[in-house]
Design an enzyme around this catalytic site. Sequence first.
Site, PDB file in Angstrom:
ATOM      1  N   HIS A  33      69.829  12.116  73.868  1.00 23.77           N
ATOM      2  CA  HIS A  33      69.585  10.866  74.584  1.00 23.77           C
ATOM      3  C   HIS A  33      68.130  10.772  75.037  1.00 23.77           C
ATOM      4  O   HIS A  33      67.560  11.750  75.542  1.00 23.77           O
ATOM      5  CB  HIS A  33      70.494  10.772  75.816  1.00 23.77           C
ATOM      6  CG  HIS A  33      71.955  10.854  75.494  1.00 23.77           C
ATOM      7  ND1 HIS A  33      72.779   9.759  75.440  1.00 23.77           N
ATOM      8  CD2 HIS A  33      72.749  11.928  75.208  1.00 23.77           C
ATOM      9  CE1 HIS A  33      74.007  10.130  75.133  1.00 23.77           C
ATOM     10  NE2 HIS A  33      74.008  11.448  74.995  1.00 23.77           N
ATOM     11  N   LEU A  91      76.411  16.133  67.197  1.00 24.72           N
ATOM     12  CA  LEU A  91      75.298  16.422  68.101  1.00 24.72           C
ATOM     13  C   LEU A  91      74.315  15.250  68.135  1.00 24.72           C
ATOM     14  O   LEU A  91      73.867  14.765  67.097  1.00 24.72           O
ATOM     15  CB  LEU A  91      74.571  17.690  67.649  1.00 24.72           C
ATOM     16  CG  LEU A  91      73.521  18.216  68.642  1.00 24.72           C
ATOM     17  CD1 LEU A  91      74.183  18.700  69.924  1.00 24.72           C
ATOM     18  CD2 LEU A  91      72.695  19.345  68.016  1.00 24.72           C
ATOM     19  N   HIS A  92      74.008  14.804  69.345  1.00 21.06           N
ATOM     20  CA  HIS A  92      73.068  13.698  69.519  1.00 21.06           C
ATOM     21  C   HIS A  92      72.271  13.913  70.805  1.00 21.06           C
ATOM     22  O   HIS A  92      72.726  14.551  71.754  1.00 21.06           O
ATOM     23  CB  HIS A  92      73.796  12.349  69.544  1.00 21.06           C
ATOM     24  CG  HIS A  92      74.922  12.278  70.520  1.00 21.06           C
ATOM     25  ND1 HIS A  92      76.171  12.810  70.278  1.00 21.06           N
ATOM     26  CD2 HIS A  92      74.995  11.722  71.768  1.00 21.06           C
ATOM     27  CE1 HIS A  92      76.963  12.582  71.310  1.00 21.06           C
ATOM     28  NE2 HIS A  92      76.271  11.936  72.232  1.00 21.06           N
ATOM     29  N   TRP A 105      81.869   6.448  60.899  1.00 18.46           N
ATOM     30  CA  TRP A 105      80.900   5.416  61.288  1.00 18.46           C
ATOM     31  C   TRP A 105      79.527   6.027  61.557  1.00 18.46           C
ATOM     32  O   TRP A 105      78.495   5.389  61.296  1.00 18.46           O
ATOM     33  CB  TRP A 105      81.403   4.665  62.526  1.00 18.46           C
ATOM     34  CG  TRP A 105      81.513   5.491  63.770  1.00 18.46           C
ATOM     35  CD1 TRP A 105      82.550   6.278  64.149  1.00 18.46           C
ATOM     36  CD2 TRP A 105      80.526   5.621  64.805  1.00 18.46           C
ATOM     37  NE1 TRP A 105      82.290   6.883  65.351  1.00 18.46           N
ATOM     38  CE2 TRP A 105      81.063   6.497  65.781  1.00 18.46           C
ATOM     39  CE3 TRP A 105      79.258   5.077  65.003  1.00 18.46           C
ATOM     40  CZ2 TRP A 105      80.362   6.839  66.931  1.00 18.46           C
ATOM     41  CZ3 TRP A 105      78.562   5.418  66.156  1.00 18.46           C
ATOM     42  CH2 TRP A 105      79.117   6.285  67.113  1.00 18.46           C
ATOM     43  N   TYR A 125      77.346  17.223  77.855  1.00 18.41           N
ATOM     44  CA  TYR A 125      78.497  18.080  77.593  1.00 18.41           C
ATOM     45  C   TYR A 125      79.486  17.876  78.749  1.00 18.41           C
ATOM     46  O   TYR A 125      79.124  18.102  79.916  1.00 18.41           O
ATOM     47  CB  TYR A 125      78.115  19.554  77.499  1.00 18.41           C
ATOM     48  CG  TYR A 125      79.247  20.390  76.957  1.00 18.41           C
ATOM     49  CD1 TYR A 125      79.467  20.470  75.588  1.00 18.41           C
ATOM     50  CD2 TYR A 125      80.117  21.063  77.815  1.00 18.41           C
ATOM     51  CE1 TYR A 125      80.518  21.220  75.075  1.00 18.41           C
ATOM     52  CE2 TYR A 125      81.170  21.811  77.309  1.00 18.41           C
ATOM     53  CZ  TYR A 125      81.363  21.890  75.945  1.00 18.41           C
ATOM     54  OH  TYR A 125      82.420  22.623  75.430  1.00 18.41           O
ATOM     55  N   LYS A 165      73.996   1.053  74.211  1.00 24.80           N
ATOM     56  CA  LYS A 165      74.039   0.838  75.668  1.00 24.80           C
ATOM     57  C   LYS A 165      72.786   0.122  76.174  1.00 24.80           C
ATOM     58  O   LYS A 165      72.751  -0.321  77.326  1.00 24.80           O
ATOM     59  CB  LYS A 165      74.223   2.179  76.382  1.00 24.80           C
ATOM     60  CG  LYS A 165      75.615   2.783  76.218  1.00 24.80           C
ATOM     61  CD  LYS A 165      75.809   4.026  77.033  1.00 24.80           C
ATOM     62  CE  LYS A 165      75.124   5.230  76.424  1.00 24.80           C
ATOM     63  NZ  LYS A 165      75.700   5.652  75.137  1.00 24.80           N
ATOM     64  N   TYR A 219      81.829  13.624  69.027  1.00 25.77           N
ATOM     65  CA  TYR A 219      81.542  15.000  68.619  1.00 25.77           C
ATOM     66  C   TYR A 219      80.720  15.063  67.334  1.00 25.77           C
ATOM     67  O   TYR A 219      81.187  15.436  66.267  1.00 25.77           O
ATOM     68  CB  TYR A 219      82.849  15.777  68.492  1.00 25.77           C
ATOM     69  CG  TYR A 219      83.534  15.939  69.829  1.00 25.77           C
ATOM     70  CD1 TYR A 219      83.011  16.782  70.806  1.00 25.77           C
ATOM     71  CD2 TYR A 219      84.689  15.218  70.127  1.00 25.77           C
ATOM     72  CE1 TYR A 219      83.622  16.917  72.044  1.00 25.77           C
ATOM     73  CE2 TYR A 219      85.308  15.353  71.357  1.00 25.77           C
ATOM     74  CZ  TYR A 219      84.768  16.202  72.313  1.00 25.77           C
ATOM     75  OH  TYR A 219      85.374  16.327  73.542  1.00 25.77           O
TER      76      TYR A 219
END
Length: 552
Positions: free
Chosen positions: A473, A470-471, A358, A463, A386, A468
């Site tokens: 925020h 890498l992103h 996805w 973390y 969110k 899993y």
Amino acid sequence: DDLKVDTEDKEKSKSILQVETISESDPVSQTFPSTENTIPRSSESSVSSNTAHSSTFSPQLRKLKSIKDTMVKRLRDTSEQISQNVQNSTLKRKVEIGNLGTKILDSVKEVSSAVKKDSKSQSISNSKSASESEVKLKSKAVVHSPEDILKSEGCTARTLTLSDQHATILLTHLAVKDKEKSNSETKLEENGPTDEPVMIKSILKLTLVPYHREILGQNRVLATPEDPWPSADVNITDEEAKKASSSIISHLLSHNFQMKSESGAEYAFYNATPIPSKSPLQFLAKALQSNNSTVILPAGSFHTELISPATQRQIQRAMPSPTTALVQETPHLYSTVTQPYISSIVTPNESGKSSLDWIQQILDKKKETERLLLDHADFILNIDTKWRSHVDPKTTPRSEWKNHECTRDLYCLALFRDPSLLTIRDLRKSHIPLLQAAYSLGLQTIHDIYGIAKDQIRVFFHYQPQFYRLHLHFTRLENEIGASIEKGHLVTDVIQNLQMPNEEEYYLQRTFTYRLRVTDRLYKLLQDASTSHPMECDNTTDEDDKPKELNK
């Protein structure tokens, strides 16, 4: 009147007409007279002969008309008889099909009951082994929308979490796995034939209005460290729980669910609006209809996120945990426990499907294009799911997003394209330019679109992360979601640590301290490893500084 007879044939014609007799009992001879009775035409006529023969033919014409009427009546009767026979045959066939359908439904109910009993006993006897070895199959369930799930046979609803603003509902329902349309992840509760009905679980997340809480809080679940799956509240009986589940489902079905967006996997987002009825609410809904680009939802509406099918890990994340605990993940624990655990989640299965498909669809701009804020060669910046108060990106022009009141809840997410980068453990000194670009361009994009100053934005990694790949925020300082100190790592600190001399593998070699739910599978794996090999898992040198055993 135009019939003419030759003078020399008059006597012959009269003789034929007098002798000829047509039997009413012989329809063939009535309809198709013999050629012997054919009246020859004459080339000469007069008014007097025409008049004479007119009186002769009148009885015969009346006779023919009577025969015609008789034949028409017989044809009509025959047609009606044929139609009646067809109707009787169709009705008989419908009854046979109905009986067959009833037998099929009875068979499905028997299978469903057997699956439920088998699934329950399987869960009790093998809960430990199931938590350690998930069976992940890529499949597309028959049901897709919240209405389909809520109306599906055997659906039950239980409340995982409830607050003044949000509720999370666990739905357990019957579905049939479809191999040909396989593109979403599910955790099956049993290993049975793939074409048989199975019970699956879905998660429905709702943004509440105050009066919903009284309804949705009737069937709460409990969680214990010994059982990672939801347990029934011991304070209510099974009958009370059944009634509460029916009440929750009935309340949810009193709304229309309109899809806002979907990820192509198990995630989808909806607006839920009350079904109009003969009440002031109906008139209020009509009054709120507007030609403006901003969609105004009527009173009692809420935003919904649907995760279907939901994996065990997703359900555990949504459940109220009895407690959490801090763990220290040393480089040794990472290489021997955490890294294999992550690999078991992201590695494609035999059919080539992965739990991260996805994300790739979003990166390839096949899904959630309306949420895309920045498209870079190495990463993208999206509106995070969110950020639930964000205006509808499909219907509201971006020119209206700037300084909108929803920006107080700002939450954006940068996804990195490199598939080898799963967590900050994978970052090296060579990735510094990538991180700097994501940081600076992300802040600039948010400022240009939303009008928020760069010094008002918090930019950080997690973390352990939620997934899993890498992103990064991006949240407003007033928004505390995900900003806990034991989980967040500011990107500026990460860049600075990687810039230190002789620290090429800084994040691979350091010990991380973070918080986990005690029902989390990773926590149990780390717990077991630390108990079995405490010396190997501890990288301290001072005997007095060594931590106590984690299980104490």
